[in-house]
Write an enzyme that holds these catalytic residues in place. Structure first.
Site, mmCIF file in Angstrom:
data_model
loop_
_atom_site.group_PDB
_atom_site.id
_atom_site.type_symbol
_atom_site.label_atom_id
_atom_site.label_comp_id
_atom_site.label_asym_id
_atom_site.label_seq_id
_atom_site.Cartn_x
_atom_site.Cartn_y
_atom_site.Cartn_z
ATOM 1 C CG ASP A 195 -1.286 2.188 -0.157
ATOM 2 O OD1 ASP A 195 -1.782 3.222 0.318
ATOM 3 O OD2 ASP A 195 -1.843 1.489 -1.023
ATOM 4 N N GLY B 36 -7.478 1.342 -2.228
ATOM 5 C CA GLY B 36 -7.250 1.207 -0.788
ATOM 6 C C GLY B 36 -6.555 -0.133 -0.567
ATOM 7 C CG ASN C 294 -1.413 6.862 3.348
ATOM 8 O OD1 ASN C 294 -2.024 5.866 2.958
ATOM 9 N ND2 ASN C 294 -2.043 7.943 3.747
HETATM 10 O O1 MRU Z 1 -4.532 5.177 -4.485
HETATM 11 P P1 MRU Z 1 -5.424 4.651 -3.387
HETATM 12 O O2 MRU Z 1 -6.741 5.329 -3.317
HETATM 13 O O3 MRU Z 1 -5.531 3.147 -3.441
HETATM 14 O O4 MRU Z 1 -4.633 5.013 -2.058
HETATM 15 C C1 MRU Z 1 -5.201 4.649 -0.835
HETATM 16 C C2 MRU Z 1 -4.447 5.134 0.342
HETATM 17 O O5 MRU Z 1 -3.456 5.815 0.221
HETATM 18 C C3 MRU Z 1 -4.921 4.669 1.694
HETATM 19 O O6 MRU Z 1 -4.614 5.611 2.681
HETATM 20 C C4 MRU Z 1 -4.239 3.335 2.060
HETATM 21 O O7 MRU Z 1 -4.389 2.403 1.013
HETATM 22 C C5 MRU Z 1 -4.791 2.753 3.301
HETATM 23 S S1 MRU Z 1 -6.453 2.206 3.080
HETATM 24 C C6 MRU Z 1 -6.966 1.498 4.519
#
Ligand code: MRU
Length: 360
Positions: free
Chosen positions: A242, A55, A252
């Site tokens: 992201d 995240g 995202n």
């Molecule tokens: O691969 P991840 O689990 O880190 O991806 C996370 C996401 O895509 C979230 O939607 C994004 O980081 C926003 S978290 C507030």
């Protein structure tokens, strides 16, 4: 209210107890709540890479805390180049979330200002900065949640994607923070949670968070989104990000773009919850956002179970880009902004001023 669990915390050194970063190992959720303690920066960097913590805002906080730990591992004789090397270790963990690079730059700035003041002062200042970053993230999420909640009707069925909750941040969450705030205001919500292949953040993490909060949620597979929109079961979508480019294009979790196209087809609002730490004004459009490619095994296996033929070629981009015309509004901790994003985003990020009054 903050969640009853935490993704990450700092443990201050005292009476024989070392400084440490404590993280909930998200790979084991929802079946095991296992907290891990890291006393060395190398462990924190490995945890980010392995998605023990994930995240965008959470990995920014993890990198800051990891650098605060790393400073304690430096010797008095170490030069600024050594701290630079630690920064590079964190920068190489995951490429897409801009929060990571933002947090590293903030810690680098504190190092540059303080390293001449001696090791003790330097460690104190870096720890202080990491904790400030952590507290600011929670506060930003709360504010963003309140702005976003105003966009949610009193009765609504909301689609999300991946996990943009307390687990993905220092606490509270961005997209789930909006849902949490609307729920706390007494709105009647139900949430559609796509499982989010291949890492299953929806099934394992969002479903877990929402059930802990008692917010009604229905788990679906990713390919059911169109079906439920066509049936009129979904009123709006809200996702995290992201990295949001200066023109409003949004990177995202893979599958977000599909939901955005479907939302447009069904004339449903598609909202992005984006703390300003995830907006990259130096990035002109989504085409410039680096997209992480992850291991084939995440696709060919579910946990240890092989589900695809050995040696089949695999593509595993972890994120996709949703073009800005598909985004109805971007919710930041400073207000809700709408198109044209190349004008509204710089205003909200640079000046810290809300772009428009919050409206639905
Ligand atoms: O691969 P991840 O689990 O880190 O991806 C996370 C996401 O895509 C979230 O939607 C994004 O980081 C926003 S978290 C507030």
């Amino acid at each position: 209210m903050l969640a009853a669990f935490f993704a990450i915390r700092w443990q201050t050194a005292q009476a024989g107890r070392p400084a440490a970063v404590i993280m909930l190992d998200q790979r084991f959720l929802p079946t095991r709540e296992l907290y891990r303690t890291y006393t060395h920066y190398q462990g924190v960097a490995r945890a980010i890479r392995a998605m023990i913590i994930r995240g965008a805002p959470a990995i920014g906080v993890a990198a800051a805390m990891g650098l605060a730990l790393g400073a304690r591992q430096l010797k008095t004789s170490d030069r600024p180049a050594t701290f630079d090397r630690l920064c590079r270790v964190f920068a190489a963990t995951r490429p897409t979330a801009v929060n990571l690079f933002w947090a590293i730059e903030r810690m680098r700035g504190v190092y540059a200002e303080t390293h001449a003041a001696g090791r003790t002062r330097l460690c104190e200042r870096l720890e202080h900065e990491a904790l400030a970053l952590y507290a600011e993230d929670i506060e930003a999420n709360r504010r963003l949640g309140r702005y976003g909640a105003a966009l949610i009707p009193p009765r609504a069925s909301v689609l999300t994607h991946c996990n943009a909750g307390a687990l993905a941040t220092a606490g509270y969450g961005t997209a789930l923070g909006v849902i949490r705030a609307a729920w706390e205001q007494g709105k009647h919500l139900s949430v559609y949670v796509p499982e989010t292949r291949p890492f299953l953040q929806g099934a394992r993490l969002t479903a877990w968070e929402l059930s802990k909060e008692g917010i009604p949620a229905t788990l679906i597979t990713d390919n059911m989104v169109g079906h439920f929109m066509q049936k009129g079961a979904i009123d709006c979508a809200i996702v995290g990000t992201d990295r949001t480019a200066a023109n409003g294009d949004v990177a995202n979790k893979i599958g977000t773009y599909t939901s955005a196209v479907l939302a447009a087809r069904h004339e449903l609002p598609f909202y992005v919850a984006a703390p300003t730490t995830s907006v990259d004004l130096a990035c002109p459009s989504g085409a410039h956002i680096p997209i992480e490619e992850r291991a084939a095994r995440e696709v060919t296996h579910i946990f240890r179970q092989q589900i695809a033929p050995t040696d089949i070629p695999v593509a595993n981009p972890a994120f996709d880009v949703t073009p800005h015309p598909l985004v109805s509004a971007i919710i930041t901790e400073r207000g809700v902004v709408r198109a044209p994003y190349d004008e509204s985003l710089p205003r909200v990020v640079r000046a810290g001023q809300p772009d428009t009054a919050v409206s639905s």
